[in-house]
Design an enzyme around this catalytic site. Structure first.
Site, short mmCIF file in Angstrom:
data_model
loop_
_atom_site.label_atom_id
_atom_site.label_comp_id
_atom_site.label_asym_id
_atom_site.label_seq_id
_atom_site.Cartn_x
_atom_site.Cartn_y
_atom_site.Cartn_z
N LYS A 232 -62.78 -44.57 52.37
CA LYS A 232 -63.93 -45.96 51.61
C LYS A 232 -64.53 -46.98 52.58
CE LYS A 232 -63.16 -46.04 46.54
NZ LYS A 232 -63.19 -46.45 45.34
N ARG A 266 -55.11 -41.82 44.31
CA ARG A 266 -57.07 -40.73 44.32
C ARG A 266 -57.55 -40.35 45.49
NH1 ARG A 266 -62.69 -40.87 43.41
NH2 ARG A 266 -63.44 -39.66 42.09
#
Length: 301
Positions: A232, A266
């Site tokens: 991210k 995840r």
């Protein structure tokens, strides 16, 4: 260290996909398969059906416990028609059912997509809007599926400029508690609820770092906690790293979250994640080593 003490988890042993997962002692690795042409990391490399199925198969072969299938990003962009999203995710759900015991989730905020996915065999709905649409709670309540309730502020596919928090962790925790209550009120049993603080979703890098640093406060809500930190922007901005160069930072963030109570991670890079997660479980006393040889006999020096 003899083990890691967590706040009690509501129904820590969950029966999902025909298997028992004990979230008090296990960390599930969730692989990501996106059937979208504009996903932020893979840039559409698994948009084609055969590529998506191959990616799911490969993730299972590499040790993923869970495959999360998405057909529409949360990030700003054109709305994906519900029919198109169903056509993207349902065939992949059906294909993944050939892996017994692998948890299949669908990343969607559309109740109709959730209903079609559950009917096709999905075990979990991963709602990045945290039950913004009340119909989502109704769909899940009428099924046997688990629900992931994620913190976010914006309408999906829209821009939310410069999010502001007085205390991001306290406000995220309060949001999650309120949405958990919404789920319970709609009839979703507590043993089918999972929470996710939503790293980077309507949060800047400092917010996401703070959530990572204080993840134990999210775990203290008492439900299994999922973290989606893989590749991210908060990792890229922290390390000055492009999206293809964020693996080590992603692993570090995931391990820190596990040490504070995360029980589902995840991630895009399955093999490296599985190794890091299993090592972290062993260090925390949650699992035994695969074998013991070193200094275990007279011939070892």
């Amino acid at each position: 260290m003899t083990g890691f003490l967590l706040p009690p988890i509501v129904a820590p042993v969950r029966r999902i996909a025909g298997r028992s997962i004990d979230f008090s002692r296990q960390v599930a690795v969730m692989a990501i398969v996106n059937r979208t042409p504009d996903s932020f990391y893979d840039k559409g490399s698994t948009f084609a059906f055969d590529k998506a199925v191959a990616a799911g198969d490969a993730a299972v072969e590499l040790g993923a416990d869970w495959v999360d299938i998405g057909g529409a990003p949360f990030a700003p962009g054109p709305e994906v028609p519900v029919g198109d999203e169903v056509e993207r995710v349902v065939p992949v759900v059906e294909a993944m059912l050939r892996h017994p015991g692998v948890v299949i989730s669908v990343d969607t905020y559309q109740p109709d997509v959730a209903a079609a996915s559950i009917a096709a065999g999905a075990h979990v709905i991963n709602d990045t809007t945290g039950l913004r649409d009340p119909r989502m709670a109704e769909v899940v309540a009428a099924s046997d599926a688990q629900i992931v309730i994620t913190h976010s502020l914006a309408e999906p596919r829209t821009v939310y400029p410069r999010p502001q928090y007085d205390d991001v962790v306290a406000e995220v925790a309060a949001f999650l508690r309120e949405r958990v209550q919404r789920a319970l009120d709609a009839g979703i049993p507590s043993e089918r609820i999972i929470v996710d603080p939503g790293h980077d979703l309507n949060k800047n890098t400092l917010h996401s770092l703070e959530i990572t640093r204080r993840l134990d406060e999210i775990a203290a809500i008492g439900y299994p906690t999922l973290v989606a930190v893989s590749n991210k922007d908060f990792i890229g901005e922290t390390l000055d790293a492009e999206r293809t160069e964020r693996l080590e930072g992603s692993i570090a963030a995931a391990v820190l979250c596990i040490a504070q109570g995360a029980r589902i991670v995840r991630m895009h890079n399955v093999a490296a994640t599985v190794a890091a997660v299993r090592m972290t479980e062993a260090v925390l006393g949650l699992r035994q080593p695969a074998y013991l040889r070193h200094n275990m006999g007279e011939r070892n020096a």
